[in-house]
Write an enzyme that holds these catalytic residues in place. Structure first.
Site, PDB file in Angstrom:
ATOM      1  N   ASP A 720     -22.031  -9.754   0.473  1.00 55.35           N
ATOM      2  CA  ASP A 720     -21.747 -10.412  -0.794  1.00 55.35           C
ATOM      3  C   ASP A 720     -20.482  -9.742  -1.341  1.00 55.35           C
ATOM      4  OD1 ASP A 720     -21.739 -11.932  -3.050  1.00 55.35           O
ATOM      5  OD2 ASP A 720     -23.804 -11.525  -3.610  1.00 55.35           O
TER       6      ASP A 720
HETATM    7  C1  BGC Z   1     -22.413 -13.897  -5.710  1.00 54.14           C
HETATM    8  C2  BGC Z   1     -22.379 -14.776  -4.483  1.00 54.14           C
HETATM    9  C3  BGC Z   1     -21.088 -15.564  -4.477  1.00 54.14           C
HETATM   10  C4  BGC Z   1     -19.926 -14.592  -4.494  1.00 54.14           C
HETATM   11  C5  BGC Z   1     -18.560 -15.266  -4.461  1.00 54.14           C
HETATM   12  C6  BGC Z   1     -21.177 -13.032  -5.828  1.00 54.14           C
HETATM   13  O1  BGC Z   1     -21.123 -12.405  -7.056  1.00 54.14           O
HETATM   14  O2  BGC Z   1     -23.568 -13.084  -5.675  1.00 54.14           O
HETATM   15  O3  BGC Z   1     -23.499 -15.616  -4.458  1.00 54.14           O
HETATM   16  O4  BGC Z   1     -21.055 -16.406  -3.360  1.00 54.14           O
HETATM   17  O5  BGC Z   1     -20.004 -13.809  -5.670  1.00 54.14           O
HETATM   18  O6  BGC Z   1     -18.293 -15.919  -5.631  1.00 54.14           O
END
Ligand code: BGC
Length: 797
Positions: A720
């Site tokens: 993530d």
């Molecule tokens: C989230 C993800 C997301 C990523 C990109 C993170 O903060 O947990 O689900 O895809 O950001 O935006």
């Protein structure tokens, strides 16, 4: 021959270059949703509406008065990366109702309009978005004075939550506010027919339904840009409601996880496998207000088993469904199984398969075939109580099979008899609990036992299984399309890559999020992130959020949220909808959608429940399959996330989800397993939290042992965004980025760190660990680079 090859090469190069060169100016901001997407969103939104009560109120007849400011200040989607879509249009609920020809009480709606101008809604900011809006004060006298003859009242109540923003055990979030209560009291005191519409991202307190004797209650969730049409279709009876609850609704204190929810440092998953209806049906059926799978219709159906074939190999059930009412509609046939309590203890009912009918005319009857394998009913023995530790076991005894229309409304149609204990699958210990805790077990009554702990040494296991290195050559000028054309092997291509190129391949780019070399508004790019990789024909691959539609600079379709999609119980519809999103992804020149989110609704308060599907792993897994196939059948890539146990947003970067291997495998990993095996998603995204002490982006057991070895996953695993970084406790010279490559987390996204020592930089820990004693091996880096290249290959034809 040579010239044909050359032509193909040139064509591919041109395509690669076009991917590399997409810039802000080239994006067409005038794009809008296709007619096909509009119609599928509208249909999915309408099929997602769950009717919980209906005493001769819906479909609407005659005049309507609409109360509640949410009629204008509507919540179309939840907050954060899963909601931030630039929709081409959003039209308020009241406008939608007016457009559908419903005769709206102007006196009342204009009063709201004027009041909202003076009391505009507050937008908030990241992590502090509004969960509700202050309601307009309403007196019984005002309601009485403005009521017209034969009028039905609609009250709209709205809630929202999101990423970094939990639902709270407060008025205005889980509970109604005082002003909402006053509004309910006043309106219910004056009108005979009152319908409450719940515009929410998750379930909420429902104790007020009885208190105010509300006649009709409709969960409409957050239906995206077509919300207003979907709701009008259901209210007017154009579409008969057929949505079913993907979560059990009870009092918040009755969910066993509530006591632990939101703990910052660690969270013991004491309820073990007894999540949602598995808990309530087994231990506390009297606490349920609305059961899992429940939802009313405007018509009636009879559901009968007409044939069953039960054998050791499979279980087949033929069901007839007849519309016995006067309106055409759809029904969801649901199959559950029970299990002998045995040594392991089981839930009294578990959901195993389902099928939604087509629209059935009054009097029409269809036959439906349902099918599953006996081994799908096996339980995981993590403690060895059956004599088979770390195995999926079908304990001897009776497994009753039920069919029905909710977990409560079922009848037993057969018994599967397991004569002797059968071991279905033996696996290796993985993700053991480090700090034991008491977990719930069912030994014919509610008991607790201590979870088992680790028995194997991780360091030894890793060292025993290091991959072999691919022989190195100098740069031979091979291009990636040579691999595609079959003229060289992937090993040959990878063998010629330098350390610098390998390092760049296993992360996003140094441009981070919203990379300029990608499509405008991207969440980060991967693949051809440095010139020398692009020269080798490796394309730039764009990623963008998320579950409710594409989050890009261009206009993109805002879909109904995850919990709404799962409430349809209609896999075919979700697949068709996501196929159109797959086409939109291509049209907007992006490749990877960071969706679907498939964590389990462990507790109703989790802020991201709106993105996720359900408390049940089977329903979640099937929705994930439909989502992923829809995207990938149209040439794009899907990312199932967040692997695993992101069940709260509070301290999501630091909290440790302590969970038994049994609950992990039967509940929290199950949907990932179902989806990986059936739909082969191109990517899996790890979560931020720890699972049994280890951050998931470093979790060798989770990613290598279970995902790769046990489930045979061949795709690419990404972190993530801006993962939390640490050095391996087992290998002090395997630092930060090397630690995750060792776990087979192939990509660090978006490529640079947000804070700390490496803020806004690419950190050098992978290459320093490569050259350190007892560091990471070249073979491990090459293995991850190959996973990335396999995806890049998909985008060069
Ligand atoms: C989230 C993800 C997301 C990523 C990109 C993170 O903060 O947990 O689900 O895809 O950001 O935006």
């Amino acid at each position: 021959m040579y010239s044909i090859k050359r032509k193909i090469k040139n064509a591919i190069s041109e395509h690669v270059n076009s991917l590399v060169q997409v810039s802000v100016e080239e994006i067409d901001d005038q794009k809008t949703t296709t007619a096909q997407l509009q119609s599928l969103c509208r249909q999915a939104g309408a099929e997602s509406c769950v009717l919980l009560e209906n005493k001769e109120t819906l479909p609407l007849k005659g005049n309507v008065a609409v109360f509640g400011r949410v009629q204008q200040n509507y919540f179309y989607v939840g907050y954060g990366s899963g909601g931030d879509v630039k929709a081409p249009y959003r039209i308020s609920l009241i406008e939608g109702l007016k457009n559908s020809g419903i005769d709206i009480n102007k006196q009342i709606s204009e009063t709201y309009e004027k009041w909202i101008i003076k009391n505009p809604p507050y937008d908030g900011y990241w992590g502090a978005w509004p969960m509700n809006y202050d309601e307009m004060p309403v007196s019984e006298q005002w309601v009485r004075v403005n009521k017209r003859k034969n009028e039905t009242a609609i009250i709209v109540i709205g809630r929202s939550a999101g990423e970094d923003r939990e639902n709270k055990l407060e008025k205005g979030s889980w509970f109604l506010t005082n002003l909402e209560r006053k509004m309910l009291k006043a309106v219910c005191g004056v009108y005979d027919k009152v319908c409450v519409i719940l515009n929410t991202g998750s379930i909420m307190d429902m104790s007020w339904v009885k208190e105010y004797a509300v006649c009709a209650v409709l969960y409409v969730w957050q239906g995206g840009q077509e919300s207003r049409n979907s709701i009008a279709d259901v209210l007017t009876g154009k579409v008969c409601p057929s949505g079913k609850l993907p979560d059990t609704i009870a009092g918040i204190r009755d969910y066993p996880s509530t006591r632990y929810f939101g703990a910052r440092e660690y969270n013991n998953y004491v309820e073990d496998i007894y999540v949602g209806y598995r808990y309530f049906e087994t231990f506390a059926p009297e606490k349920v207000l609305y059961p899992f799978g429940y939802g009313l219709s405007y018509t009636n159906f009879s559901v009968n088993c007409i044939e069953q074939q039960i054998s050791e190999e499979n279980i087949k059930i033929k069901v007839s469904v007849k519309n016995t009412g006067t309106i055409s509609g759809k029904e969801v046939v649901q199959v559950y199984y029970g299990a002998p309590q045995g040594k392991l203890g089981k839930a009294s009912k578990s959901f195993i398969c389902y099928k939604k009918t087509k629209f059935l005319q009054p009097g029409e009857e269809v036959e439906i075939d349902l099918f599953f394998l006996p081994e799908e009913m096996a339980s995981f023995d993590d403690a060895g109580v059956t004599g088979q530790q770390n195995s999926y076991v079908l304990e001897a005894g009776e497994y009753p099979i039920y069919i029905g229309t909710s977990v409560r409304d079922v009848k037993k149609v057969a018994d599967f008899i397991q004569q002797e204990q059968r071991v279905v699958k033996v696996v290796r210990e993985a993700c053991p609990v480090q700090v034991p805790f008491k977990r719930l077990v069912n030994h014919k009554k509610k008991c607790y036992e201590i979870t088992p702990v680790a028995s194997r040494n991780l360091r030894t296991r890793i060292l025993e299984e290091l991959p072999t290195e691919i022989g190195r050559s100098e740069d031979k000028g091979y291009k990636l399309y040579d691999v595609k054309a079959g003229s060289i092997s992937m090993d040959q291509f990878v063998g010629q890559l330098s350390d610098i190129e390998l390092e760049a391949l296993v992360r996003g780019s140094e441009e981070g999020m919203y990379a300029k070399s990608g499509v405008s508004g991207n969440a980060g790019i991967l693949g051809g992130t440095i010139p020398s990789l692009r020269e080798k024909g490796i394309p730039v691959i764009n990623t963008n959020d998320g579950p409710s539609g594409l989050r890009l600079q261009a206009h993109c379709t805002l879909l109904p949220i995850g919990i709404a999609l799962s409430s349809t119980f209609n896999d075919d519809l979700i697949k068709s909808l996501l196929s159109e999103v797959g086409k939109e992804l291509k049209d907007r020149q992006s490749q990877v959608i960071l969706a679907p989110g498939i964590n389990i609704h462990r507790n109703p308060l989790c802020g991201r429940n709106f993105e996720y599907f359900s408390e049940d792993p089977r329903l979640t897994g099937n929705m994930a399959i439909a989502y992923v196939k829809g995207i990938q059948d149209n040439g794009g890539s899907a990312v199932i996330k967040h692997f695993a146990c992101n069940n709260q947003e509070t301290n999501r970067n630091g909290t440790d989800s302590r969970v038994s291997p049994r609950a992990l495998r039967e509940i929290y990993l199950k949907a990932f397993e179902i989806c990986v095996k059936e739909a082969e998603p191109d990517f899996v995204m790890t979560s931020y939290n720890r699972v049994n002490g280890v951050l998931t982006c470093y979790n060798y057991d989770l990613v290598t042992e279970i995902l790769r070895k046990e489930w045979n996953y061949k795709g690419c695993v990404m972190t993530d965004w801006w993962m939390r970084t640490e050095t391996s406790p087992d290998f002090p010279n395997v630092k930060l980025q090397a630690y995750r490559v060792r776990a087979q987390v192939d990509l660090f996204m978006p490529g640079i760190a947000k804070d700390g020592e490496y803020k806004n930089k690419v950190d050098d820990t992978l290459l320093t660990s490569l050259h350190a004693e007892e560091g990471i091996s070249l073979g491990e880096i090459q293995r991850s680079a190959m996973k990335v290249l396999r995806i890049c290959n998909k985008y060069i034809n």
